[in-house]
Design a protein around this motif. Structure first.
Motif, PDB file in Angstrom:
ATOM      1  N   PRO A   1       0.817  -1.222   0.000  1.00 16.64           N
ATOM      2  CA  PRO A   1       0.000   0.000   0.000  1.00 16.64           C
ATOM      3  C   PRO A   1       0.843   1.262   0.000  1.00 16.64           C
ATOM      4  N   GLY A   2       2.050   1.159   0.531  1.00 22.49           N
ATOM      5  CA  GLY A   2       2.905   2.336   0.588  1.00 22.49           C
ATOM      6  C   GLY A   2       3.373   2.794  -0.782  1.00 22.49           C
ATOM      7  N   ARG A   3       3.316   1.894  -1.782  1.00 21.89           N
ATOM      8  CA  ARG A   3       3.752   2.249  -3.134  1.00 21.89           C
ATOM      9  C   ARG A   3       2.635   2.849  -3.968  1.00 21.89           C
ATOM     10  N   ARG A   4       1.384   2.751  -3.471  1.00 26.15           N
ATOM     11  CA  ARG A   4       0.244   3.194  -4.243  1.00 26.15           C
ATOM     12  C   ARG A   4       0.344   4.686  -4.566  1.00 26.15           C
ATOM     13  N   ASN A   5       0.015   5.052  -5.840  1.00 27.39           N
ATOM     14  CA  ASN A   5       0.000   6.437  -6.313  1.00 27.39           C
ATOM     15  C   ASN A   5       1.379   7.093  -6.355  1.00 27.39           C
ATOM     16  N   LYS A   6       2.423   6.299  -6.240  1.00 31.69           N
ATOM     17  CA  LYS A   6       3.758   6.872  -6.338  1.00 31.69           C
ATOM     18  C   LYS A   6       4.229   6.836  -7.778  1.00 31.69           C
ATOM     19  N   SER A   7       4.939   7.871  -8.176  1.00 24.79           N
ATOM     20  CA  SER A   7       5.421   7.943  -9.562  1.00 24.79           C
ATOM     21  C   SER A   7       6.488   6.882  -9.809  1.00 24.79           C
ATOM     22  N   TRP A   8       6.616   6.544 -11.083  1.00 32.59           N
ATOM     23  CA  TRP A   8       7.592   5.535 -11.476  1.00 32.59           C
ATOM     24  C   TRP A   8       8.974   6.179 -11.611  1.00 32.59           C
ATOM     25  N   SER A   9       9.970   5.491 -11.094  1.00 27.27           N
ATOM     26  CA  SER A   9      11.337   5.991 -11.204  1.00 27.27           C
ATOM     27  C   SER A   9      11.955   5.548 -12.530  1.00 27.27           C
ATOM     28  N   GLU A  10      13.057   6.169 -12.903  1.00 26.84           N
ATOM     29  CA  GLU A  10      13.765   5.782 -14.124  1.00 26.84           C
ATOM     30  C   GLU A  10      14.241   4.337 -14.047  1.00 26.84           C
ATOM     31  N   ALA A  11      14.671   3.926 -12.858  1.00 32.00           N
ATOM     32  CA  ALA A  11      15.156   2.557 -12.680  1.00 32.00           C
ATOM     33  C   ALA A  11      14.021   1.551 -12.892  1.00 32.00           C
ATOM     34  N   GLU A  12      12.813   1.885 -12.413  1.00 31.77           N
ATOM     35  CA  GLU A  12      11.666   1.000 -12.585  1.00 31.77           C
ATOM     36  C   GLU A  12      11.265   0.916 -14.057  1.00 31.77           C
ATOM     37  N   ASP A  13      11.260   2.070 -14.728  1.00 34.93           N
ATOM     38  CA  ASP A  13      10.944   2.074 -16.160  1.00 34.93           C
ATOM     39  C   ASP A  13      11.952   1.230 -16.932  1.00 34.93           C
ATOM     40  N   ALA A  14      13.225   1.363 -16.577  1.00 34.27           N
ATOM     41  CA  ALA A  14      14.279   0.602 -17.264  1.00 34.27           C
ATOM     42  C   ALA A  14      14.084  -0.895 -17.035  1.00 34.27           C
ATOM     43  N   TYR A  15      13.724  -1.261 -15.817  1.00 30.68           N
ATOM     44  CA  TYR A  15      13.503  -2.681 -15.505  1.00 30.68           C
ATOM     45  C   TYR A  15      12.310  -3.212 -16.298  1.00 30.68           C
ATOM     46  N   LEU A  16      11.219  -2.434 -16.349  1.00 32.83           N
ATOM     47  CA  LEU A  16      10.014  -2.857 -17.056  1.00 32.83           C
ATOM     48  C   LEU A  16      10.305  -3.035 -18.555  1.00 32.83           C
ATOM     49  N   GLN A  17      11.014  -2.085 -19.137  1.00 38.08           N
ATOM     50  CA  GLN A  17      11.340  -2.173 -20.559  1.00 38.08           C
ATOM     51  C   GLN A  17      12.259  -3.344 -20.856  1.00 38.08           C
ATOM     52  N   ASP A  18      13.197  -3.590 -19.955  1.00 38.54           N
ATOM     53  CA  ASP A  18      14.162  -4.673 -20.157  1.00 38.54           C
ATOM     54  C   ASP A  18      13.510  -6.044 -20.024  1.00 38.54           C
ATOM     55  N   LYS A  19      12.562  -6.181 -19.111  1.00 35.16           N
ATOM     56  CA  LYS A  19      11.973  -7.493 -18.819  1.00 35.16           C
ATOM     57  C   LYS A  19      10.654  -7.750 -19.542  1.00 35.16           C
ATOM     58  N   TRP A  20      10.106  -6.712 -20.201  1.00 33.30           N
ATOM     59  CA  TRP A  20       8.829  -6.882 -20.886  1.00 33.30           C
ATOM     60  C   TRP A  20       8.971  -7.895 -22.019  1.00 33.30           C
ATOM     61  N   GLY A  21       8.114  -8.902 -21.999  1.00 33.84           N
ATOM     62  CA  GLY A  21       8.186  -9.952 -22.997  1.00 33.84           C
ATOM     63  C   GLY A  21       9.150 -11.066 -22.627  1.00 33.84           C
ATOM     64  N   VAL A  22       9.890 -10.902 -21.524  1.00 36.37           N
ATOM     65  CA  VAL A  22      10.835 -11.930 -21.073  1.00 36.37           C
ATOM     66  C   VAL A  22      10.374 -12.546 -19.753  1.00 36.37           C
ATOM     67  N   VAL A  23       9.995 -11.681 -18.823  1.00 37.61           N
ATOM     68  CA  VAL A  23       9.464 -12.124 -17.528  1.00 37.61           C
ATOM     69  C   VAL A  23       7.946 -11.952 -17.548  1.00 37.61           C
ATOM     70  N   SER A  24       7.222 -12.851 -16.879  1.00 39.85           N
ATOM     71  CA  SER A  24       5.763 -12.755 -16.845  1.00 39.85           C
ATOM     72  C   SER A  24       5.330 -11.449 -16.185  1.00 39.85           C
ATOM     73  N   ILE A  25       4.110 -11.010 -16.503  1.00 39.20           N
ATOM     74  CA  ILE A  25       3.584  -9.771 -15.918  1.00 39.20           C
ATOM     75  C   ILE A  25       3.515  -9.893 -14.400  1.00 39.20           C
ATOM     76  N   GLN A  26       3.110 -11.060 -13.923  1.00 30.89           N
ATOM     77  CA  GLN A  26       3.032 -11.285 -12.474  1.00 30.89           C
ATOM     78  C   GLN A  26       4.424 -11.163 -11.844  1.00 30.89           C
ATOM     79  N   GLY A  27       5.425 -11.709 -12.540  1.00 27.08           N
ATOM     80  CA  GLY A  27       6.789 -11.639 -12.016  1.00 27.08           C
ATOM     81  C   GLY A  27       7.316 -10.216 -11.981  1.00 27.08           C
ATOM     82  N   ILE A  28       6.998  -9.419 -13.003  1.00 30.01           N
ATOM     83  CA  ILE A  28       7.433  -8.024 -13.028  1.00 30.01           C
ATOM     84  C   ILE A  28       6.776  -7.253 -11.892  1.00 30.01           C
ATOM     85  N   ALA A  29       5.443  -7.475 -11.725  1.00 26.53           N
ATOM     86  CA  ALA A  29       4.706  -6.778 -10.665  1.00 26.53           C
ATOM     87  C   ALA A  29       5.285  -7.105  -9.290  1.00 26.53           C
ATOM     88  N   LYS A  30       5.632  -8.379  -9.080  1.00 27.28           N
ATOM     89  CA  LYS A  30       6.177  -8.801  -7.781  1.00 27.28           C
ATOM     90  C   LYS A  30       7.539  -8.160  -7.537  1.00 27.28           C
TER      91      LYS A  30
END
Length: 315
Positions: free
Chosen positions: A15-44
Protein backbone atom coordinates in the motif's frame (compact mmCIF):
# COMPACT_ATOMS: atom_id res chain seq x y z
CA UNK A 1 -21.75 -12.25 15.03
CA UNK A 2 -18.15 -11.91 14.05
CA UNK A 3 -17.54 -9.88 11.00
CA UNK A 4 -15.70 -11.66 8.25
CA UNK A 5 -12.42 -10.04 7.29
CA UNK A 6 -11.50 -9.46 3.70
CA UNK A 7 -9.21 -11.98 2.11
CA UNK A 8 -5.83 -10.57 1.26
CA UNK A 9 -5.06 -10.32 -2.42
CA UNK A 10 -1.61 -11.75 -3.15
CA UNK A 11 -1.41 -9.69 -6.35
CA UNK A 12 -1.97 -6.46 -4.41
CA UNK A 13 1.14 -4.33 -4.06
CA UNK A 14 2.52 -2.73 -0.95
CA UNK A 15 0.00 0.00 0.00
CA UNK A 16 2.91 2.34 0.59
CA UNK A 17 3.75 2.25 -3.13
CA UNK A 18 0.24 3.19 -4.24
CA UNK A 19 0.00 6.44 -6.31
CA UNK A 20 3.76 6.87 -6.34
CA UNK A 21 5.42 7.94 -9.56
CA UNK A 22 7.59 5.53 -11.48
CA UNK A 23 11.34 5.99 -11.20
CA UNK A 24 13.76 5.78 -14.12
CA UNK A 25 15.16 2.56 -12.68
CA UNK A 26 11.67 1.00 -12.59
CA UNK A 27 10.94 2.07 -16.16
CA UNK A 28 14.28 0.60 -17.26
CA UNK A 29 13.50 -2.68 -15.50
CA UNK A 30 10.01 -2.86 -17.06
CA UNK A 31 11.34 -2.17 -20.56
CA UNK A 32 14.16 -4.67 -20.16
CA UNK A 33 11.97 -7.49 -18.82
CA UNK A 34 8.83 -6.88 -20.89
CA UNK A 35 8.19 -9.95 -23.00
CA UNK A 36 10.84 -11.93 -21.07
CA UNK A 37 9.46 -12.12 -17.53
CA UNK A 38 5.76 -12.76 -16.84
CA UNK A 39 3.58 -9.77 -15.92
CA UNK A 40 3.03 -11.29 -12.47
CA UNK A 41 6.79 -11.64 -12.02
CA UNK A 42 7.43 -8.02 -13.03
CA UNK A 43 4.71 -6.78 -10.67
CA UNK A 44 6.18 -8.80 -7.78
CA UNK A 45 9.71 -7.58 -8.44
CA UNK A 46 8.59 -3.94 -8.53
CA UNK A 47 6.13 -4.22 -5.64
CA UNK A 48 3.26 -2.96 -7.79
CA UNK A 49 -0.07 -4.34 -8.93
CA UNK A 50 -0.38 -6.08 -12.27
CA UNK A 51 -2.80 -3.33 -13.37
CA UNK A 52 -0.18 -0.70 -12.53
CA UNK A 53 2.36 -2.56 -14.63
CA UNK A 54 -0.08 -2.80 -17.55
CA UNK A 55 -0.94 0.89 -17.34
CA UNK A 56 2.74 1.82 -17.29
CA UNK A 57 3.61 -0.36 -20.29
CA UNK A 58 0.88 1.45 -22.26
CA UNK A 59 2.48 4.80 -21.43
CA UNK A 60 5.85 3.46 -22.55
CA UNK A 61 4.37 2.04 -25.77
CA UNK A 62 5.64 -1.49 -25.16
CA UNK A 63 2.91 -3.34 -27.04
CA UNK A 64 1.37 -6.71 -26.17
CA UNK A 65 3.20 -9.10 -23.86
CA UNK A 66 4.59 -12.47 -24.77
CA UNK A 67 6.21 -14.62 -22.12
CA UNK A 68 9.81 -15.74 -22.64
CA UNK A 69 10.48 -17.16 -26.06
CA UNK A 70 12.05 -16.46 -29.44
CA UNK A 71 9.09 -14.35 -30.59
CA UNK A 72 8.26 -10.71 -29.99
CA UNK A 73 5.29 -8.69 -31.12
CA UNK A 74 5.54 -6.97 -34.47
CA UNK A 75 4.85 -3.68 -32.69
CA UNK A 76 7.82 -4.27 -30.38
CA UNK A 77 10.03 -4.88 -33.40
CA UNK A 78 8.94 -1.61 -35.04
CA UNK A 79 9.53 0.29 -31.77
CA UNK A 80 13.06 -1.13 -31.50
CA UNK A 81 13.84 -0.23 -35.11
CA UNK A 82 12.15 3.15 -35.46
CA UNK A 83 10.97 4.26 -32.02
CA UNK A 84 7.48 4.70 -30.60
CA UNK A 85 4.80 6.54 -32.57
CA UNK A 86 5.80 5.13 -35.94
CA UNK A 87 2.96 5.29 -38.46
CA UNK A 88 1.23 2.30 -40.01
CA UNK A 89 2.90 2.98 -43.39
CA UNK A 90 6.23 1.52 -42.22
CA UNK A 91 4.58 -1.58 -40.76
CA UNK A 92 2.50 -2.25 -43.86
CA UNK A 93 5.46 -1.58 -46.19
CA UNK A 94 7.51 -4.33 -44.53
CA UNK A 95 4.54 -6.71 -44.59
CA UNK A 96 4.07 -6.08 -48.32
CA UNK A 97 7.69 -7.11 -48.77
CA UNK A 98 7.22 -10.42 -46.97
CA UNK A 99 8.48 -9.85 -43.42
CA UNK A 100 7.62 -13.16 -41.68
CA UNK A 101 4.89 -12.08 -39.23
CA UNK A 102 2.08 -14.29 -38.03
CA UNK A 103 -0.97 -13.85 -35.86
CA UNK A 104 -0.91 -14.79 -32.15
CA UNK A 105 -3.99 -15.04 -29.95
CA UNK A 106 -4.10 -14.61 -26.19
CA UNK A 107 -7.59 -14.84 -24.69
CA UNK A 108 -9.60 -12.40 -26.80
CA UNK A 109 -6.62 -10.40 -27.98
CA UNK A 110 -5.09 -11.01 -31.40
CA UNK A 111 -1.84 -9.44 -32.52
CA UNK A 112 1.07 -10.02 -34.89
CA UNK A 113 4.28 -11.67 -33.71
CA UNK A 114 7.56 -12.45 -35.39
CA UNK A 115 10.19 -15.10 -34.73
CA UNK A 116 13.55 -13.35 -34.33
CA UNK A 117 15.53 -16.06 -36.10
CA UNK A 118 13.20 -15.80 -39.11
CA UNK A 119 13.42 -11.99 -38.95
CA UNK A 120 17.22 -11.99 -39.25
CA UNK A 121 17.08 -14.35 -42.24
CA UNK A 122 14.55 -12.10 -43.98
CA UNK A 123 16.41 -8.93 -43.02
CA UNK A 124 19.63 -10.12 -44.63
CA UNK A 125 17.86 -10.21 -48.01
CA UNK A 126 16.03 -6.90 -47.45
CA UNK A 127 18.67 -4.63 -45.93
CA UNK A 128 17.68 -1.73 -48.17
CA UNK A 129 14.21 -1.66 -46.59
CA UNK A 130 15.52 -1.33 -43.03
CA UNK A 131 17.14 1.41 -40.99
CA UNK A 132 19.34 0.21 -38.12
CA UNK A 133 20.52 3.67 -37.02
CA UNK A 134 18.28 3.58 -33.93
CA UNK A 135 18.53 -0.14 -33.23
CA UNK A 136 20.65 -0.69 -30.12
CA UNK A 137 23.16 -3.57 -30.29
CA UNK A 138 21.57 -6.87 -29.17
CA UNK A 139 18.18 -5.23 -28.60
CA UNK A 140 16.75 -8.10 -30.67
CA UNK A 141 18.96 -10.76 -29.13
CA UNK A 142 22.10 -12.17 -30.78
CA UNK A 143 22.63 -10.43 -34.10
CA UNK A 144 24.61 -11.50 -37.19
CA UNK A 145 27.89 -9.83 -38.11
CA UNK A 146 26.40 -8.00 -41.09
CA UNK A 147 24.02 -6.12 -38.76
CA UNK A 148 26.95 -4.25 -37.18
CA UNK A 149 28.08 -2.91 -40.55
CA UNK A 150 24.49 -2.06 -41.52
CA UNK A 151 24.11 -0.04 -38.31
CA UNK A 152 27.31 1.88 -39.07
CA UNK A 153 26.15 2.56 -42.64
CA UNK A 154 22.75 3.90 -41.50
CA UNK A 155 24.23 6.06 -38.72
CA UNK A 156 26.69 7.54 -41.21
CA UNK A 157 23.87 8.15 -43.71
CA UNK A 158 21.78 9.99 -41.11
CA UNK A 159 24.78 12.05 -40.03
CA UNK A 160 25.47 13.15 -43.62
CA UNK A 161 21.92 13.92 -44.69
CA UNK A 162 20.78 15.47 -41.38
CA UNK A 163 17.25 15.30 -42.73
CA UNK A 164 14.54 12.72 -43.25
CA UNK A 165 14.03 12.28 -47.00
CA UNK A 166 10.36 11.55 -46.30
CA UNK A 167 9.77 15.06 -44.95
CA UNK A 168 7.09 16.87 -46.98
CA UNK A 169 8.20 19.34 -49.62
CA UNK A 170 8.00 22.99 -48.65
CA UNK A 171 7.01 25.89 -50.88
CA UNK A 172 10.57 27.23 -50.83
CA UNK A 173 11.95 23.83 -51.90
CA UNK A 174 9.45 23.69 -54.77
CA UNK A 175 10.51 27.16 -55.87
CA UNK A 176 14.19 26.22 -55.69
CA UNK A 177 13.52 23.07 -57.70
CA UNK A 178 11.86 25.12 -60.43
CA UNK A 179 14.77 27.59 -60.53
CA UNK A 180 17.39 24.85 -60.80
CA UNK A 181 15.48 23.14 -63.62
CA UNK A 182 15.04 26.43 -65.52
CA UNK A 183 18.75 27.15 -65.22
CA UNK A 184 19.51 23.99 -67.20
CA UNK A 185 22.93 23.30 -65.69
CA UNK A 186 22.13 20.85 -62.88
CA UNK A 187 21.99 17.06 -62.79
CA UNK A 188 19.67 14.95 -60.64
CA UNK A 189 22.57 14.47 -58.24
CA UNK A 190 23.17 18.23 -57.97
CA UNK A 191 19.51 18.97 -57.24
CA UNK A 192 19.09 16.09 -54.77
CA UNK A 193 22.22 17.15 -52.89
CA UNK A 194 21.15 20.80 -52.74
CA UNK A 195 17.63 20.00 -51.54
CA UNK A 196 18.72 17.08 -49.31
CA UNK A 197 16.33 14.73 -51.06
CA UNK A 198 16.83 11.47 -52.89
CA UNK A 199 17.05 11.56 -56.67
CA UNK A 200 13.93 9.42 -56.80
CA UNK A 201 12.10 12.01 -54.68
CA UNK A 202 13.19 14.78 -57.06
CA UNK A 203 11.99 12.79 -60.05
CA UNK A 204 8.62 12.17 -58.38
CA UNK A 205 8.24 15.85 -57.43
CA UNK A 206 8.82 16.99 -61.01
CA UNK A 207 5.89 14.81 -62.06
CA UNK A 208 3.68 15.98 -59.18
CA UNK A 209 4.30 19.65 -60.07
CA UNK A 210 3.87 19.02 -63.82
CA UNK A 211 7.30 20.48 -64.50
CA UNK A 212 8.17 19.54 -68.07
CA UNK A 213 11.89 20.38 -67.89
CA UNK A 214 14.38 17.80 -66.67
CA UNK A 215 17.88 17.91 -65.16
CA UNK A 216 20.76 17.58 -67.60
CA UNK A 217 22.20 14.13 -68.13
CA UNK A 218 25.73 13.17 -67.27
CA UNK A 219 27.84 11.95 -70.21
CA UNK A 220 27.49 8.22 -70.72
CA UNK A 221 30.36 6.30 -69.17
CA UNK A 222 30.90 2.58 -69.62
CA UNK A 223 30.85 0.46 -66.48
CA UNK A 224 34.08 -1.33 -65.59
CA UNK A 225 34.21 -4.75 -63.96
CA UNK A 226 35.68 -3.18 -60.80
CA UNK A 227 32.68 -0.84 -60.58
CA UNK A 228 30.24 -3.73 -61.03
CA UNK A 229 32.03 -5.69 -58.29
CA UNK A 230 31.87 -2.69 -55.96
CA UNK A 231 28.19 -2.12 -56.76
CA UNK A 232 27.30 -5.73 -55.88
CA UNK A 233 29.40 -5.63 -52.73
CA UNK A 234 27.80 -2.40 -51.48
CA UNK A 235 24.31 -3.72 -52.28
CA UNK A 236 25.02 -6.76 -50.12
CA UNK A 237 26.20 -4.56 -47.27
CA UNK A 238 22.98 -2.52 -47.25
CA UNK A 239 24.05 0.80 -48.79
CA UNK A 240 21.32 2.82 -50.50
CA UNK A 241 21.46 4.03 -54.10
CA UNK A 242 22.48 7.56 -53.15
CA UNK A 243 25.56 6.46 -51.21
CA UNK A 244 26.49 3.89 -53.84
CA UNK A 245 26.32 6.64 -56.43
CA UNK A 246 28.58 8.88 -54.36
CA UNK A 247 31.15 6.12 -54.04
CA UNK A 248 31.00 5.25 -57.74
CA UNK A 249 30.87 8.81 -59.05
CA UNK A 250 27.48 8.24 -60.68
CA UNK A 251 23.89 9.28 -60.05
CA UNK A 252 21.70 7.19 -57.77
CA UNK A 253 19.31 6.60 -60.68
CA UNK A 254 22.18 5.34 -62.87
CA UNK A 255 23.31 2.96 -60.13
CA UNK A 256 19.83 1.57 -59.62
CA UNK A 257 19.34 1.24 -63.38
CA UNK A 258 22.60 -0.70 -63.72
CA UNK A 259 21.61 -3.05 -60.91
CA UNK A 260 18.25 -3.75 -62.53
CA UNK A 261 19.96 -4.45 -65.86
CA UNK A 262 22.29 -6.89 -64.13
CA UNK A 263 19.22 -8.67 -62.79
CA UNK A 264 17.52 -8.63 -66.20
CA UNK A 265 20.35 -9.01 -68.76
CA UNK A 266 18.03 -10.15 -71.55
CA UNK A 267 15.36 -7.51 -71.08
CA UNK A 268 16.85 -4.70 -73.18
CA UNK A 269 17.74 -7.10 -75.97
CA UNK A 270 14.18 -8.36 -76.14
CA UNK A 271 12.80 -4.83 -75.80
CA UNK A 272 14.83 -3.62 -78.76
CA UNK A 273 13.56 -6.55 -80.78
CA UNK A 274 9.98 -5.70 -79.91
CA UNK A 275 9.63 -8.78 -77.70
CA UNK A 276 9.72 -7.21 -74.23
CA UNK A 277 6.24 -8.51 -73.42
CA UNK A 278 7.54 -12.07 -73.58
CA UNK A 279 10.11 -11.39 -70.84
CA UNK A 280 9.19 -11.60 -67.17
CA UNK A 281 10.93 -8.61 -65.60
CA UNK A 282 12.16 -9.35 -62.06
CA UNK A 283 12.18 -6.82 -59.23
CA UNK A 284 15.01 -5.42 -57.14
CA UNK A 285 14.87 -8.15 -54.52
CA UNK A 286 14.12 -11.15 -56.72
CA UNK A 287 17.75 -11.76 -57.71
CA UNK A 288 20.54 -11.48 -55.13
CA UNK A 289 24.06 -10.12 -55.79
CA UNK A 290 25.39 -13.68 -55.42
CA UNK A 291 23.02 -14.90 -58.13
CA UNK A 292 24.09 -12.02 -60.38
CA UNK A 293 27.75 -12.98 -59.90
CA UNK A 294 26.93 -16.57 -60.76
CA UNK A 295 25.09 -15.50 -63.91
CA UNK A 296 27.98 -13.26 -64.96
CA UNK A 297 30.45 -16.09 -64.42
CA UNK A 298 28.34 -18.47 -66.49
CA UNK A 299 28.00 -15.90 -69.26
CA UNK A 300 31.76 -15.23 -69.32
CA UNK A 301 32.93 -18.81 -69.16
CA UNK A 302 30.29 -20.59 -71.17
CA UNK A 303 31.29 -22.62 -74.18
CA UNK A 304 28.67 -23.31 -76.76
CA UNK A 305 28.71 -26.40 -78.89
CA UNK A 306 27.17 -26.67 -82.29
CA UNK A 307 24.02 -28.71 -82.45
CA UNK A 308 24.58 -32.21 -83.83
CA UNK A 309 23.96 -32.46 -87.57
CA UNK A 310 20.48 -33.49 -88.58
CA UNK A 311 20.48 -36.95 -89.98
CA UNK A 312 18.85 -37.25 -93.34
CA UNK A 313 16.71 -40.24 -93.92
CA UNK A 314 17.36 -41.95 -97.18
CA UNK A 315 14.88 -44.23 -98.69
Amino acid sequence: MARRGRKSNPARADPGRRNKSWSEAEDAYLQDKWGVVSIQGIAKALGRTENAVLNRKNRLGLGAHLDAGAEITYHQLIVELYGAGQGSYTESRLIRNGIPVKWHKVNRCKFRVIDLEEFWKWAEEHKDLLDFSRLQPYALGPEPEWAKLKRKIDIDKKRKTKKNHNDPWTASEDAKLRRMIEKGTHTYTDIASELRKTEGAVKRRLLDLNITGRPIRRPNKAWTQDEVDKLLRMKEQGYDWMHMGQELGRSALAVRGKYERLQNPEYMKRYNRGKASSYKYVGLRDVTPDQIRENLTLADGSEFQDAPPIKTITS
